[in-house]
Design a protein around this motif. Structure first.
Motif, PDB file in Angstrom:
ATOM      1  N   ASP A  73      73.642  24.192  60.476  1.00 33.98           N
ATOM      2  CA  ASP A  73      73.301  24.553  61.856  1.00 33.98           C
ATOM      3  C   ASP A  73      74.348  25.498  62.443  1.00 33.98           C
ATOM      4  OD1 ASP A  73      70.886  23.233  62.149  1.00 33.98           O
ATOM      5  OD2 ASP A  73      71.831  21.332  62.704  1.00 33.98           O
ATOM      6  N   ARG A  76      73.479  28.843  61.174  1.00 32.94           N
ATOM      7  CA  ARG A  76      72.345  29.414  61.916  1.00 32.94           C
ATOM      8  C   ARG A  76      72.812  30.045  63.225  1.00 32.94           C
ATOM      9  NH1 ARG A  76      69.919  24.462  60.159  1.00 32.94           N
ATOM     10  NH2 ARG A  76      68.220  24.810  58.671  1.00 32.94           N
ATOM     11  N   HIS A  77      73.684  29.341  63.943  1.00 33.84           N
ATOM     12  CA  HIS A  77      74.190  29.867  65.219  1.00 33.84           C
ATOM     13  C   HIS A  77      75.010  31.139  64.995  1.00 33.84           C
ATOM     14  CE1 HIS A  77      72.880  26.789  68.039  1.00 33.84           C
ATOM     15  NE2 HIS A  77      73.274  25.848  67.196  1.00 33.84           N
ATOM     16  N   ARG A  79      74.734  33.283  62.562  1.00 37.93           N
ATOM     17  CA  ARG A  79      73.860  34.393  62.188  1.00 37.93           C
ATOM     18  C   ARG A  79      73.005  34.877  63.362  1.00 37.93           C
ATOM     19  NH1 ARG A  79      76.819  35.769  59.539  1.00 37.93           N
ATOM     20  NH2 ARG A  79      77.105  35.623  57.301  1.00 37.93           N
ATOM     21  N   ASP A  80      72.787  34.028  64.330  1.00 40.59           N
ATOM     22  CA  ASP A  80      72.078  34.462  65.534  1.00 40.59           C
ATOM     23  C   ASP A  80      72.928  35.416  66.372  1.00 40.59           C
ATOM     24  OD1 ASP A  80      69.793  33.043  64.969  1.00 40.59           O
ATOM     25  OD2 ASP A  80      70.335  31.313  66.210  1.00 40.59           O
ATOM     26  N   GLU A  81      74.254  35.330  66.189  1.00 45.90           N
ATOM     27  CA  GLU A  81      75.165  36.098  67.033  1.00 45.90           C
ATOM     28  C   GLU A  81      75.873  37.234  66.306  1.00 45.90           C
ATOM     29  OE1 GLU A  81      77.918  33.492  68.995  1.00 45.90           O
ATOM     30  OE2 GLU A  81      76.408  31.918  69.281  1.00 45.90           O
ATOM     31  N   GLN A  83      77.250  39.008  62.119  1.00 46.11           N
ATOM     32  CA  GLN A  83      77.119  39.081  60.666  1.00 46.11           C
ATOM     33  C   GLN A  83      78.454  38.831  59.971  1.00 46.11           C
ATOM     34  OE1 GLN A  83      74.081  39.260  59.268  1.00 46.11           O
ATOM     35  NE2 GLN A  83      73.408  39.168  61.394  1.00 46.11           N
ATOM     36  N   THR A 168      72.582  40.342  56.498  1.00 45.37           N
ATOM     37  CA  THR A 168      73.860  39.768  56.097  1.00 45.37           C
ATOM     38  C   THR A 168      74.579  40.768  55.203  1.00 45.37           C
ATOM     39  OG1 THR A 168      73.023  38.747  54.079  1.00 45.37           O
ATOM     40  CG2 THR A 168      72.819  37.464  56.113  1.00 45.37           C
ATOM     41  N   LYS A 216      62.702  40.823  56.332  1.00 45.03           N
ATOM     42  CA  LYS A 216      63.268  41.611  57.426  1.00 45.03           C
ATOM     43  C   LYS A 216      62.738  43.041  57.407  1.00 45.03           C
ATOM     44  CE  LYS A 216      67.466  38.839  57.832  1.00 45.03           C
ATOM     45  NZ  LYS A 216      68.948  38.782  57.729  1.00 45.03           N
TER      46      LYS A 216
END
Length: 240
Positions: A73, A76-77, A79-81, A83, A168, A216
């Motif tokens: 988790d 995930r956070h 990668r949301d913000e 790289q 990424t 993507k």
């Protein structure tokens, strides 16, 4: 929260160590500091995200089994913000867990028990690959796709708009490798050697990265740009 440095230089790399076992965290810190890197440490997922946002590290060493928010988790956070490169440190030897982490955007993984010198080598390899992306000045153009290795940006040009691809580091390396020679088929082993050097990743790990990269590209309107070649690997297919 613990921040340590062996060098007064603000240019040395900062590594965020996210590990709830103090003994392991201390060993990793000592080996990284011995190589001249700065470190900051978090013992749980909430503290990890706070430090990530406050310190903006160059690399994250992330344990999966954490109290509160688990490592996946946290990934995930992140990668949301951003790289920022992430290497997972896990006691889970199951390939499913490794592949899940890679699909979420991890750049590499190591399994406990590990040799701390090997972890440092992995960190240096990922940081080196990131730095090497700034040595090429001319962007690669393939159809509507543009890859600028110097600025580490991948764009899709659609109707006079440049749409950035949220890739990424590993996905970016794979796309740049394929796009540098369109229509050439690259084997999985070659892609691992070029894009994941010093990693013991299995060939099917490339399939996981490529799958996410293709999604993507499809979301940006570039469907079927990467073609699978049965029994060999992948190529970037551009109609002439």
């Amino acid at each position: 929260m613990n921040i340590a440095s062996t060098s007064p230089s603000t240019h040395s790399h900062l590594v965020l160590i996210v590990e709830d076992e103090p003994a392991i965290a201390s060993v990793l810190e000592a080996y990284l500091r011995r190589d001249g890197m700065r470190t900051c440490m978090a013992a749980d997922g909430i503290e990890a995200l706070q430090l990530f946002r406050d310190m903006r590290p160059d690399m994250v060493l992330l344990d999966i089994n954490l109290p509160g928010i688990d490592g996946l988790d946290v990934l995930r956070h992140i990668r949301d913000e951003d790289q920022t490169p992430v290497i997972l440190v896990t006691a889970l030897a199951d390939d499913v867990d490794k592949l899940l982490g890679l699909r979420l955007g991890a750049d590499d993984y190591v399994i406990k028990p590990f040799n701390p010198a090997e972890v440092v080598a992995r960190v240096k390899a990922v940081l080196r690959r990131s730095a090497n992306m700034h040595t090429v000045s001319a962007p690669i153009r393939v159809g509507d796709l543009e890859i600028d290795e110097q600025d580490h940006v991948a764009l899709v040009h659609v109707q006079n708009k440049a749409i950035p691809l949220p890739l990424t580091l590993t996905e970016f390396r794979l796309l740049a490798c394929l796009a540098a020679q369109p229509r050439r088929c690259f084997s999985r082993s070659y892609l691992i050697e070029q894009c994941l050097p010093e990693s013991d990743a299995l060939e099917r790990v490339i399939d996981s990265h490529i799958s996410k990269l293709r999604r993507k590209l499809q979301q940006a309107g570039q469907e079927d740009l990467i073609e699978a070649v049965r029994g060999i690997g992948y190529r970037l297919w551009q109609e002439r």
